[in-house]
Scaffold this motif. Sequence first.
Motif, PDB file in Angstrom:
ATOM      1  N   SER A  10     -11.288 -21.141 -36.519  1.00  0.00           N
ATOM      2  CA  SER A  10     -10.275 -20.722 -37.272  1.00  0.00           C
ATOM      3  C   SER A  10      -9.035 -21.470 -36.794  1.00  0.00           C
ATOM      4  O   SER A  10      -8.548 -21.447 -35.574  1.00  0.00           O
ATOM      5  CB  SER A  10      -9.992 -19.256 -37.407  1.00  0.00           C
ATOM      6  OG  SER A  10      -8.696 -19.152 -37.854  1.00  0.00           O
ATOM      7  N   PRO A  11      -8.274 -22.615 -37.500  1.00  0.00           N
ATOM      8  CA  PRO A  11      -7.302 -22.944 -37.189  1.00  0.00           C
ATOM      9  C   PRO A  11      -5.941 -22.059 -36.751  1.00  0.00           C
ATOM     10  O   PRO A  11      -5.363 -22.392 -35.794  1.00  0.00           O
ATOM     11  CB  PRO A  11      -6.877 -23.995 -38.277  1.00  0.00           C
ATOM     12  CG  PRO A  11      -8.116 -24.073 -39.142  1.00  0.00           C
ATOM     13  CD  PRO A  11      -8.693 -22.917 -38.914  1.00  0.00           C
ATOM     14  N   ALA A  12      -6.166 -21.050 -37.423  1.00  0.00           N
ATOM     15  CA  ALA A  12      -4.847 -20.148 -36.794  1.00  0.00           C
ATOM     16  C   ALA A  12      -5.168 -19.481 -35.628  1.00  0.00           C
ATOM     17  O   ALA A  12      -4.028 -19.237 -34.897  1.00  0.00           O
ATOM     18  CB  ALA A  12      -4.708 -18.813 -38.125  1.00  0.00           C
ATOM     19  N   GLN A  22       5.152 -26.326 -35.648  1.00  0.00           N
ATOM     20  CA  GLN A  22       6.289 -26.094 -34.628  1.00  0.00           C
ATOM     21  C   GLN A  22       6.218 -24.719 -34.340  1.00  0.00           C
ATOM     22  O   GLN A  22       5.913 -23.764 -34.864  1.00  0.00           O
ATOM     23  CB  GLN A  22       7.715 -26.301 -35.662  1.00  0.00           C
ATOM     24  CG  GLN A  22       7.620 -27.898 -35.997  1.00  0.00           C
ATOM     25  CD  GLN A  22       8.762 -28.091 -37.042  1.00  0.00           C
ATOM     26  OE1 GLN A  22       9.775 -27.278 -37.268  1.00  0.00           O
ATOM     27  NE2 GLN A  22       8.947 -29.164 -37.479  1.00  0.00           N
ATOM     28  N   TYR A  23       7.106 -24.533 -33.337  1.00  0.00           N
ATOM     29  CA  TYR A  23       7.703 -22.925 -32.891  1.00  0.00           C
ATOM     30  C   TYR A  23       6.408 -22.149 -32.555  1.00  0.00           C
ATOM     31  O   TYR A  23       6.134 -21.220 -32.735  1.00  0.00           O
ATOM     32  CB  TYR A  23       8.144 -22.191 -34.033  1.00  0.00           C
ATOM     33  CG  TYR A  23       9.202 -22.827 -34.649  1.00  0.00           C
ATOM     34  CD1 TYR A  23      10.299 -23.247 -34.062  1.00  0.00           C
ATOM     35  CD2 TYR A  23       9.267 -23.267 -36.150  1.00  0.00           C
ATOM     36  CE1 TYR A  23      11.572 -23.855 -34.353  1.00  0.00           C
ATOM     37  CE2 TYR A  23      10.338 -23.993 -36.492  1.00  0.00           C
ATOM     38  CZ  TYR A  23      11.255 -24.311 -35.846  1.00  0.00           C
ATOM     39  OH  TYR A  23      12.494 -24.946 -36.309  1.00  0.00           O
ATOM     40  N   PHE A  24       5.513 -23.030 -31.649  1.00  0.00           N
ATOM     41  CA  PHE A  24       4.353 -22.297 -31.021  1.00  0.00           C
ATOM     42  C   PHE A  24       4.395 -22.824 -29.493  1.00  0.00           C
ATOM     43  O   PHE A  24       4.858 -23.956 -29.292  1.00  0.00           O
ATOM     44  CB  PHE A  24       3.213 -22.175 -31.655  1.00  0.00           C
ATOM     45  CG  PHE A  24       2.556 -23.263 -31.636  1.00  0.00           C
ATOM     46  CD1 PHE A  24       1.427 -23.538 -30.753  1.00  0.00           C
ATOM     47  CD2 PHE A  24       2.853 -24.467 -32.340  1.00  0.00           C
ATOM     48  CE1 PHE A  24       0.731 -24.701 -30.779  1.00  0.00           C
ATOM     49  CE2 PHE A  24       1.952 -25.593 -32.385  1.00  0.00           C
ATOM     50  CZ  PHE A  24       0.937 -25.949 -31.252  1.00  0.00           C
ATOM     51  N   ASN A  25       3.653 -22.079 -28.832  1.00  0.00           N
ATOM     52  CA  ASN A  25       3.476 -22.530 -27.255  1.00  0.00           C
ATOM     53  C   ASN A  25       2.471 -23.621 -27.110  1.00  0.00           C
ATOM     54  O   ASN A  25       0.967 -23.296 -27.348  1.00  0.00           O
ATOM     55  CB  ASN A  25       3.024 -21.474 -26.372  1.00  0.00           C
ATOM     56  CG  ASN A  25       3.244 -21.647 -24.967  1.00  0.00           C
ATOM     57  OD1 ASN A  25       2.905 -22.652 -24.495  1.00  0.00           O
ATOM     58  ND2 ASN A  25       3.407 -20.601 -24.196  1.00  0.00           N
ATOM     59  N   GLN A  42      -4.814 -32.569 -38.389  1.00  0.00           N
ATOM     60  CA  GLN A  42      -5.625 -32.845 -37.248  1.00  0.00           C
ATOM     61  C   GLN A  42      -6.211 -31.395 -36.656  1.00  0.00           C
ATOM     62  O   GLN A  42      -7.213 -31.318 -36.253  1.00  0.00           O
ATOM     63  CB  GLN A  42      -4.873 -33.387 -36.242  1.00  0.00           C
ATOM     64  CG  GLN A  42      -4.414 -34.929 -36.606  1.00  0.00           C
ATOM     65  CD  GLN A  42      -3.548 -35.638 -35.538  1.00  0.00           C
ATOM     66  OE1 GLN A  42      -2.717 -34.973 -35.105  1.00  0.00           O
ATOM     67  NE2 GLN A  42      -3.723 -36.711 -35.423  1.00  0.00           N
ATOM     68  N   LEU A  43      -5.138 -30.379 -36.546  1.00  0.00           N
ATOM     69  CA  LEU A  43      -5.689 -29.101 -36.449  1.00  0.00           C
ATOM     70  C   LEU A  43      -6.811 -28.722 -37.023  1.00  0.00           C
ATOM     71  O   LEU A  43      -7.641 -28.084 -36.629  1.00  0.00           O
ATOM     72  CB  LEU A  43      -4.738 -28.169 -36.306  1.00  0.00           C
ATOM     73  CG  LEU A  43      -4.783 -26.770 -35.612  1.00  0.00           C
ATOM     74  CD1 LEU A  43      -5.136 -26.572 -34.203  1.00  0.00           C
ATOM     75  CD2 LEU A  43      -3.508 -25.670 -36.100  1.00  0.00           C
ATOM     76  N   ALA A  54      -4.478 -22.413 -32.865  1.00  0.00           N
ATOM     77  CA  ALA A  54      -3.140 -22.349 -32.737  1.00  0.00           C
ATOM     78  C   ALA A  54      -2.284 -21.482 -32.364  1.00  0.00           C
ATOM     79  O   ALA A  54      -1.445 -21.542 -31.440  1.00  0.00           O
ATOM     80  CB  ALA A  54      -2.460 -23.152 -34.067  1.00  0.00           C
ATOM     81  N   PHE A  55      -2.583 -20.272 -32.974  1.00  0.00           N
ATOM     82  CA  PHE A  55      -1.755 -18.987 -32.616  1.00  0.00           C
ATOM     83  C   PHE A  55      -2.227 -17.717 -32.187  1.00  0.00           C
ATOM     84  O   PHE A  55      -1.791 -16.993 -31.957  1.00  0.00           O
ATOM     85  CB  PHE A  55      -1.068 -18.786 -34.098  1.00  0.00           C
ATOM     86  CG  PHE A  55      -0.281 -19.930 -34.652  1.00  0.00           C
ATOM     87  CD1 PHE A  55       0.936 -20.339 -33.913  1.00  0.00           C
ATOM     88  CD2 PHE A  55      -0.833 -20.512 -35.648  1.00  0.00           C
ATOM     89  CE1 PHE A  55       1.535 -21.252 -34.877  1.00  0.00           C
ATOM     90  CE2 PHE A  55      -0.215 -21.620 -36.345  1.00  0.00           C
ATOM     91  CZ  PHE A  55       0.947 -22.006 -35.862  1.00  0.00           C
ATOM     92  N   GLY A  56      -3.620 -18.047 -32.048  1.00  0.00           N
ATOM     93  CA  GLY A  56      -4.407 -16.704 -31.544  1.00  0.00           C
ATOM     94  C   GLY A  56      -4.450 -15.605 -32.643  1.00  0.00           C
ATOM     95  O   GLY A  56      -4.769 -14.440 -32.190  1.00  0.00           O
TER      96      GLY A  56
END
Length: 146
Positions: free
Chosen positions: A68-70, A7-10, A57-58, A73-75
């Motif tokens: 890296s999953p981080a 949640q809470y990401f683009n 899944q990510l 998803a979030f850069g």
Amino acid sequence: MKPLQIQYFNHSVLATRLAKEVQSRAVTLDELSAATHIPSDSLNDFITGTQCPTLHQLATIASVVGLSPAWLAFGQGEAELPSVASARGEYASDLRLSPDELKAKYSFEHPLFNQATWINQVAAGIYLEGYWAWTAEQLRELNSPE
């Protein structure tokens, strides 16, 4: 149990990164689906930004494509996961640190062992300790003789 959702990401940022990585690796959605056991239509939804992957899944997608999953998803952090050999050398000094010392050194998250993977292991019942205790254990396993 309902899967954990990110949640809470683009979503479009994740979609753009995922599409670029799949294209640059010349991997078809069917090949990625076979490797991740995620249906091709779901992968397509992730790439177009119409659906958000679960944390599991990510982490699975990131592992298969070596990212890296981080970052995916979030850069956050480095995009590419380091090789085991380079990780052993680079983070060897972390072996002697306690979970509290690891937390003090890295604050939010260890560069090698992201919280999404830890959450997946907790959800699967594989590991129940806190994040930094899990990270310390992962470091010990990384450096154990093969």
